[in-house]
Design an enzyme around this catalytic site. Structure first.
Site, PDB file in Angstrom:
ATOM      1  N   HIS A  67      -3.287  -5.270   1.569  1.00 34.56           N
ATOM      2  CA  HIS A  67      -2.578  -5.508   2.835  1.00 34.56           C
ATOM      3  C   HIS A  67      -2.640  -6.989   3.234  1.00 34.56           C
ATOM      4  O   HIS A  67      -3.521  -7.369   4.011  1.00 34.56           O
ATOM      5  CB  HIS A  67      -3.253  -4.723   3.972  1.00 34.56           C
ATOM      6  N   CYS A  79       0.827  -1.208   0.000  1.00 34.73           N
ATOM      7  CA  CYS A  79       0.000   0.000   0.000  1.00 34.73           C
ATOM      8  C   CYS A  79       0.867   1.266   0.000  1.00 34.73           C
ATOM      9  O   CYS A  79       1.474   1.570  -1.011  1.00 34.73           O
ATOM     10  CB  CYS A  79      -0.990  -0.062   1.162  1.00 34.73           C
ATOM     11  N   GLU A 125      -0.900  -8.442   5.320  1.00 35.17           N
ATOM     12  CA  GLU A 125      -0.612  -8.556   6.771  1.00 35.17           C
ATOM     13  C   GLU A 125      -1.883  -8.360   7.612  1.00 35.17           C
ATOM     14  O   GLU A 125      -1.866  -8.600   8.813  1.00 35.17           O
ATOM     15  CB  GLU A 125       0.484  -7.557   7.185  1.00 35.17           C
TER      16      GLU A 125
HETATM   17  N1  GLN Z   1      -3.568   6.455   0.994  1.00 37.27           N
HETATM   18  C1  GLN Z   1      -2.301   6.151   1.595  1.00 37.27           C
HETATM   19  C2  GLN Z   1      -1.166   6.914   0.902  1.00 37.27           C
HETATM   20  O1  GLN Z   1      -1.375   7.537  -0.071  1.00 37.27           O
HETATM   21  C3  GLN Z   1      -2.005   4.657   1.565  1.00 37.27           C
HETATM   22  C4  GLN Z   1      -2.995   3.920   2.442  1.00 37.27           C
HETATM   23  C5  GLN Z   1      -2.454   2.671   3.062  1.00 37.27           C
HETATM   24  O2  GLN Z   1      -1.244   2.423   3.115  1.00 37.27           O
HETATM   25  N2  GLN Z   1      -3.349   1.883   3.623  1.00 37.27           N
HETATM   26  O3  GLN Z   1      -0.069   6.876   1.346  1.00 37.27           O
END
Ligand code: GLN
Length: 191
Positions: A169, A80, A171
Site C-alpha cells: 500500500h 492490494c 498510499e
Molecule cells: N485480503 C484482502 C483481499 O483478499 C486484501 C487486503 C488489502 O487490500 N489490504 O481482498
C-alpha cells in the site's frame, strides 16, 4: 490538467486521494455508473476486500464498462485488493476485472498475522517503504508482464503495459514514488 478517477466502493480510497493531492493531481471518486460520464485519464483501484469490491463492481454495472476501458488502454493502478481485482487468475478467490495476465494468491502471508512493513527495490528505483496488510502476492506472470518488485522471493509489484499492480500500500506511507511512477511513466501524465 490530468484527472485521476479513484474507485470508491469500499476500502482505502481516501488515502489515494491524499497522495494525489500531495502530487497536485486532480481526482474524483467513482461510486456509481453515472460517475463514468465524467472524463478521466487514469484509474486507481484501492485496497480493501476484493470479494466486496468485485461484487459491487458487478451489482453497480461498473464491471464491463471499466474492463472495456482498461482493455482499450486506460491506465490503471491496483493496490492490494485492487491487484486481486485486476488479476486474470486468483488463488483463493474469484477473478473480477481480470485484465492483467497475472496469478494472485490471496492472503499469501496468512489472514491474521499477515501485516508487516519492509523496504525493498521498485523497478530500477531505490528502496522504498512497503506496507503489507493481509496482502496477496503474485504467484506467476504471463508474457509481457514486467516484474517490478520482489520481497523474500515473492513478486509484489508488476506492470503490464498501462496496468500497474502492487501487493503493498504505497498510499499508506509518505513516499510518493509509486504514485508518481504510475502517473508519469505509465499514464504519461504531467504532475
Ligand atoms: N485480503 C484482502 C483481499 O483478499 C486484501 C487486503 C488489502 O487490500 N489490504 O481482498
Amino acid at each position: 490538467m490530468a484527472t485521476v478517477a479513484i474507485l470508491a466502493l469500499q476500502g482505502a480510497f481516501a488515502e489515494h486521494g491524499r497522495a494525489l493531492d500531495r502530487l497536485g493531481a486532480d481526482h474524483f471518486e467513482i461510486r456509481q455508473r453515472s460517475d463514468l460520464g465524467k472524463p478521466f485519464d487514469a484509474l486507481i483501484i484501492p485496497g480493501g476486500e476484493s470479494t466486496v469490491i468485485g461484487k459491487l463492481l458487478m451489482d453497480l454495472g461498473l464491471l464491463s464498462p471499466l474492463r472495456d476501458r482498461i482493455v482499450k488502454g486506460l491506465p490503471v493502478f491496483g493496490t492490494c485488493a485492487g491487484l486481486i481485482v485486476l488479476s486474470k487468475r486468483v488463488i483463493g478467490g474469484t477473478p473480477s476485472l481480470a485484465t492483467m495476465d497475472i496469478t494472485a494468491r490471496r492472503n499469501a502471508y496468512g489472514r491474521q498475522l499477515g501485516s508487516f512493513h519492509t523496504e525493498d527495490r521498485f523497478g530500477d528505483l531505490d528502496k522504498l517503504p512497503m506496507t503489507f496488510i493481509r496482502a496477496p502476492c503474485i504467484d506467476s506472470v504471463g508474457d509481457g508482464v514486467e516484474v517490478l518488485s520482489r520481497v523474500d522471493g515473492r513478486i509484489v509489484a508488476a506492470r503490464q503495459g498501462r496496468q500497474l499492480a502492487t501487493a503493498f500500500h504505497p498510499e499508506l506511507t509518505d513516499d510518493l514514488t509509486v504514485h508518481r511512477y504510475f502517473l508519469e511513466e505509465i499514464a504519461g501524465l504531467r504532475v
